[in-house]
Scaffold this motif. Sequence first.
Motif, PDB file in Angstrom:
ATOM      1  N   GLU A 173       5.100  -4.162   9.055  1.00 21.89           N
ATOM      2  CA  GLU A 173       4.172  -3.060   8.881  1.00 21.89           C
ATOM      3  C   GLU A 173       3.419  -3.066   7.553  1.00 21.89           C
ATOM      4  O   GLU A 173       2.371  -2.430   7.433  1.00 21.89           O
ATOM      5  CB  GLU A 173       4.922  -1.721   9.000  1.00 21.89           C
ATOM      6  CG  GLU A 173       5.684  -1.547  10.304  1.00 21.89           C
ATOM      7  CD  GLU A 173       4.765  -1.437  11.510  1.00 21.89           C
ATOM      8  OE1 GLU A 173       3.551  -1.282  11.332  1.00 21.89           O
ATOM      9  OE2 GLU A 173       5.263  -1.509  12.648  1.00 21.89           O
ATOM     10  N   ALA A 174       3.919  -3.759   6.527  1.00 17.32           N
ATOM     11  CA  ALA A 174       3.237  -3.763   5.233  1.00 17.32           C
ATOM     12  C   ALA A 174       1.896  -4.475   5.337  1.00 17.32           C
ATOM     13  O   ALA A 174       1.654  -5.266   6.247  1.00 17.32           O
ATOM     14  CB  ALA A 174       4.115  -4.436   4.179  1.00 17.32           C
ATOM     15  N   ARG A 175       1.017  -4.196   4.398  1.00 17.98           N
ATOM     16  CA  ARG A 175      -0.297  -4.851   4.396  1.00 17.98           C
ATOM     17  C   ARG A 175      -0.110  -6.353   4.184  1.00 17.98           C
ATOM     18  O   ARG A 175       0.568  -6.786   3.262  1.00 17.98           O
ATOM     19  CB  ARG A 175      -1.168  -4.276   3.276  1.00 17.98           C
ATOM     20  CG  ARG A 175      -2.579  -4.851   3.276  1.00 17.98           C
ATOM     21  CD  ARG A 175      -3.502  -4.064   2.377  1.00 17.98           C
ATOM     22  NE  ARG A 175      -4.854  -4.558   2.490  1.00 17.98           N
ATOM     23  CZ  ARG A 175      -5.451  -5.340   1.578  1.00 17.98           C
ATOM     24  NH1 ARG A 175      -4.800  -5.690   0.496  1.00 17.98           N
ATOM     25  NH2 ARG A 175      -6.685  -5.755   1.759  1.00 17.98           N
ATOM     26  N   GLY A 176      -0.713  -7.134   5.072  1.00 14.88           N
ATOM     27  CA  GLY A 176      -0.519  -8.575   5.044  1.00 14.88           C
ATOM     28  C   GLY A 176       0.620  -9.029   5.935  1.00 14.88           C
ATOM     29  O   GLY A 176       0.979 -10.204   5.919  1.00 14.88           O
ATOM     30  N   GLY A 177       1.170  -8.115   6.743  1.00  8.39           N
ATOM     31  CA  GLY A 177       2.282  -8.451   7.619  1.00  8.39           C
ATOM     32  C   GLY A 177       1.844  -8.788   9.026  1.00  8.39           C
ATOM     33  O   GLY A 177       0.652  -8.926   9.342  1.00  8.39           O
ATOM     34  N   LEU A 178       2.828  -8.891   9.897  1.00  6.16           N
ATOM     35  CA  LEU A 178       2.573  -9.311  11.273  1.00  6.16           C
ATOM     36  C   LEU A 178       1.651  -8.362  12.009  1.00  6.16           C
ATOM     37  O   LEU A 178       0.827  -8.775  12.832  1.00  6.16           O
ATOM     38  CB  LEU A 178       3.906  -9.436  12.019  1.00  6.16           C
ATOM     39  CG  LEU A 178       4.835 -10.545  11.510  1.00  6.16           C
ATOM     40  CD1 LEU A 178       6.242 -10.366  12.075  1.00  6.16           C
ATOM     41  CD2 LEU A 178       4.278 -11.915  11.883  1.00  6.16           C
ATOM     42  N   ARG A 179       1.784  -7.074  11.739  1.00  4.89           N
ATOM     43  CA  ARG A 179       0.955  -6.092  12.440  1.00  4.89           C
ATOM     44  C   ARG A 179      -0.526  -6.321  12.167  1.00  4.89           C
ATOM     45  O   ARG A 179      -1.367  -6.129  13.060  1.00  4.89           O
ATOM     46  CB  ARG A 179       1.358  -4.678  12.021  1.00  4.89           C
ATOM     47  CG  ARG A 179       0.622  -3.578  12.759  1.00  4.89           C
ATOM     48  CD  ARG A 179       1.136  -3.413  14.172  1.00  4.89           C
ATOM     49  NE  ARG A 179       2.448  -2.787  14.186  1.00  4.89           N
ATOM     50  CZ  ARG A 179       3.214  -2.711  15.252  1.00  4.89           C
ATOM     51  NH1 ARG A 179       2.815  -3.223  16.397  1.00  4.89           N
ATOM     52  NH2 ARG A 179       4.404  -2.129  15.202  1.00  4.89           N
ATOM     53  N   ASP A 180      -0.865  -6.751  10.965  1.00  5.32           N
ATOM     54  CA  ASP A 180      -2.275  -6.954  10.637  1.00  5.32           C
ATOM     55  C   ASP A 180      -2.880  -8.106  11.428  1.00  5.32           C
ATOM     56  O   ASP A 180      -4.070  -8.085  11.747  1.00  5.32           O
ATOM     57  CB  ASP A 180      -2.442  -7.195   9.134  1.00  5.32           C
ATOM     58  CG  ASP A 180      -2.424  -5.906   8.334  1.00  5.32           C
ATOM     59  OD1 ASP A 180      -2.758  -4.856   8.897  1.00  5.32           O
ATOM     60  OD2 ASP A 180      -2.058  -5.950   7.150  1.00  5.32           O
ATOM     61  N   VAL A 181      -2.095  -9.124  11.740  1.00  4.24           N
ATOM     62  CA  VAL A 181      -2.619 -10.219  12.559  1.00  4.24           C
ATOM     63  C   VAL A 181      -2.878  -9.723  13.979  1.00  4.24           C
ATOM     64  O   VAL A 181      -3.901 -10.067  14.598  1.00  4.24           O
ATOM     65  CB  VAL A 181      -1.646 -11.408  12.561  1.00  4.24           C
ATOM     66  CG1 VAL A 181      -2.216 -12.559  13.388  1.00  4.24           C
ATOM     67  CG2 VAL A 181      -1.384 -11.885  11.134  1.00  4.24           C
ATOM     68  N   GLN A 182      -1.976  -8.901  14.509  1.00  3.18           N
ATOM     69  CA  GLN A 182      -2.201  -8.318  15.826  1.00  3.18           C
ATOM     70  C   GLN A 182      -3.469  -7.468  15.836  1.00  3.18           C
ATOM     71  O   GLN A 182      -4.247  -7.484  16.802  1.00  3.18           O
ATOM     72  CB  GLN A 182      -0.988  -7.482  16.222  1.00  3.18           C
ATOM     73  CG  GLN A 182       0.290  -8.296  16.376  1.00  3.18           C
ATOM     74  CD  GLN A 182       1.540  -7.446  16.347  1.00  3.18           C
ATOM     75  OE1 GLN A 182       1.491  -6.241  16.582  1.00  3.18           O
ATOM     76  NE2 GLN A 182       2.682  -8.066  16.058  1.00  3.18           N
ATOM     77  N   VAL A 183      -3.692  -6.735  14.742  1.00  2.00           N
ATOM     78  CA  VAL A 183      -4.905  -5.918  14.633  1.00  2.00           C
ATOM     79  C   VAL A 183      -6.148  -6.795  14.624  1.00  2.00           C
ATOM     80  O   VAL A 183      -7.158  -6.479  15.267  1.00  2.00           O
ATOM     81  CB  VAL A 183      -4.834  -5.034  13.377  1.00  2.00           C
ATOM     82  CG1 VAL A 183      -6.198  -4.430  13.052  1.00  2.00           C
ATOM     83  CG2 VAL A 183      -3.801  -3.926  13.556  1.00  2.00           C
TER      84      VAL A 183
END
Length: 758
Positions: free
Chosen positions: A174-184
């Motif tokens: 969830e942190a900035r630069g984490g896996l969630r950002d790639v999904q976004v």
Amino acid sequence: MRPDRKPSDGRAALASARAARSADLDRWLASLVTGGPVQDGVALLAVGGHARRELTPGGDLDLVLLHRGGPGIAGLADRIWYPVWDSGLRLDHSVRTVDEARTVARADLKVALGLLSARRIAGDGALADELRAAVLADWRADARTRLDELARLCRDRWETHGELAFLQEPDLKEARGGLRDVQVMHAVAASWVTSGPDGRVRAAHDLLLDVRHALHEVTGRSGDRLVLQERDAVARALGFADADVLQRRVAEAARAIAYASSHTWHRVHRLTRTRGVVERRPVGDGAVDHDGQVVLARDADLDDPAITLCVAAAAAQAGLPLAPATVTRLAERAALPGTPWPAAARDALVSLLGAGPAAIGVWEALDQAGLIVRLLPGWEHVRNRPQRNPVHRYTVDRHLVETAARAAALTRDVARPDLLLVGALLHDIGKGRGGDHSTAGAAVARDIGARLGFAEDDVRVLETLVRHHLLLPETATRRDIDDPVTVQTVTAAVARVPGREREILDLLAALAVADGEATGPGAWGTWKARLVADLAGRAAAALSGGTPPPVPALDPDHVALARHDGAAVRVVGSRITISAPDRPGLLWRAAGVLALHRLAVKTARTVSAAVKPNTAPYRTAVLDFTAVPEYGNPPDPATLEADLRRMLADRLDVADRLERRARSMRPGPAVAPPRVVIVDDASRTATVVEVRAHDRPGLLCRVGQALGARDLDVRAARVDTLGAEAVDVFYVVDAAGRPLDDPADLAGVRADILAALG
């Protein structure tokens, strides 16, 4: 992780394990669907990590049972859900028709994001395709609204979880630069607004996914926070040498993702907000604001060794990001400063750091392109280096940049803002070299200071700052401040550069604040700040107080020019010299003409003295400026000289033209407020007014106007611009030629200057 790096054996095993697990789950779930009566028009879909075949040991199953209606769907759902629950897997599930799924996706952004990557496991392929096509069509049709909502969701998440690359115990997902950002980024690409993640981002994502997988395996839990006590085990599972290597690789991957994410969102903003023709606006030498990003000007000189830093400083001072293509071009083609750096490159570095928080993103862009390690040998040693002390929030390199950003707010408190900013950037440069990092760092700072082209005494000041950056906070918290020996310890340390003791003390006090604030709340607070300020105050009282800057004097060239009958103007390169009968307002009007010609004053020395030509004595003022173009080519010397002569003849309304220009300028990022000090006992013949402020076009003119409005005459002035910081000293007298002595008048002068700069 760089795309050309191959996964270790440990990582390859984890990737194979995920692929095998996905295949096993698919076969098992498909058997649950087909193991009994199955009606037409039913499909089982995976969403989330399972849909992407990225399911880690602690990941949840997220399934959608899609149907066209009809009896028996509840029984089929029970036939699937109960065995999953019985297996111990956590399950998020739903049963919907295509229309129901579309309706929920329109109302719930997280549902929409999941369905964008949905994958059929079993059942009616046409039904699954129908849903995917419908969700994609809705997503693209409502892109403007949905992307705004997604941007807010990301900002909230980043605010909560921080930046993965620079945290001691980051959330990998969830942190900035984490896996969630790639999904976004994949979701944004599905809207057709931007392209998808590139190879570097995909490689970084794979590394973080492997780290998350190993974390789940070694802990047996589903948490995504990489805490200190788990790092060694995770590193071993991945085949890394130790926890430090793991942390540096994680930081490198997260920075690549965060950098790409920031430019994805910039492109989203540009394409969803821009209307009509895109404007180009110069923001500095060689730099242009093009649609909210700084790009190279068409005539930018890539052979200029200062060009990279000048463009970076212009972007930071304008509060704008550097365009990725521009950073790439600078990295590939631009000349870099040799040793020692030219003054323009050093000033640009100081200007970049002096932009405060706005400098961080620009610095990161240069770092991602490999430019920082080329500019500052020794930076590679601290890049992505984890901290040993958990009180630190950031990696060593980010802590240094954060400290410099914090120091930018304190430049008004010191006589040499350039040394404060560079000292803040280098104060922990010795970490990881063995032994005391302050001692090791002092040697590195000495070499870097000489490389940057600082004068020998300034290099010694930088070396002292790095060597003793912990002196005030450690002494204030560990020693008795009331003991005279404690104060003597401080004064002895700052005496390494004779004549600059008070200057060094002020620099150390400001650096202690910036360092503490950048470290974290556990390292700095009201109690510690009060102790440090108290100790610094006592040490200042024990010192002589320093020596005020000398009053500028006429050199032989000035004397010769002052003997001209009437006025004289000389423009030679970047040096502009004016001699004219002294009168109130001469300084600010001359500075205003330079500002109208888009010249930035780097230094100014002005002197008013009595001379004796063939007639009765009178006062002549000599103004000597060094000024460089804000951007582009310098003005035509003949045109500049003509306007200066028009000003001297009262045929040029400087104030009106300056006001029109000021209205057309866009505001930059927030900076520290200006500081105005009346220096007591600095002169017996004049009142000495010191102004420290963020430099901007027309600053010297505004100060001069404020002094002139009070009928004060500037008998001498010393103006220096260090990076983006102005340190100006004015020797002023009243209409009768005397210094001011009324406290109310002194307070009024200070208030008027602050109002003019506000």
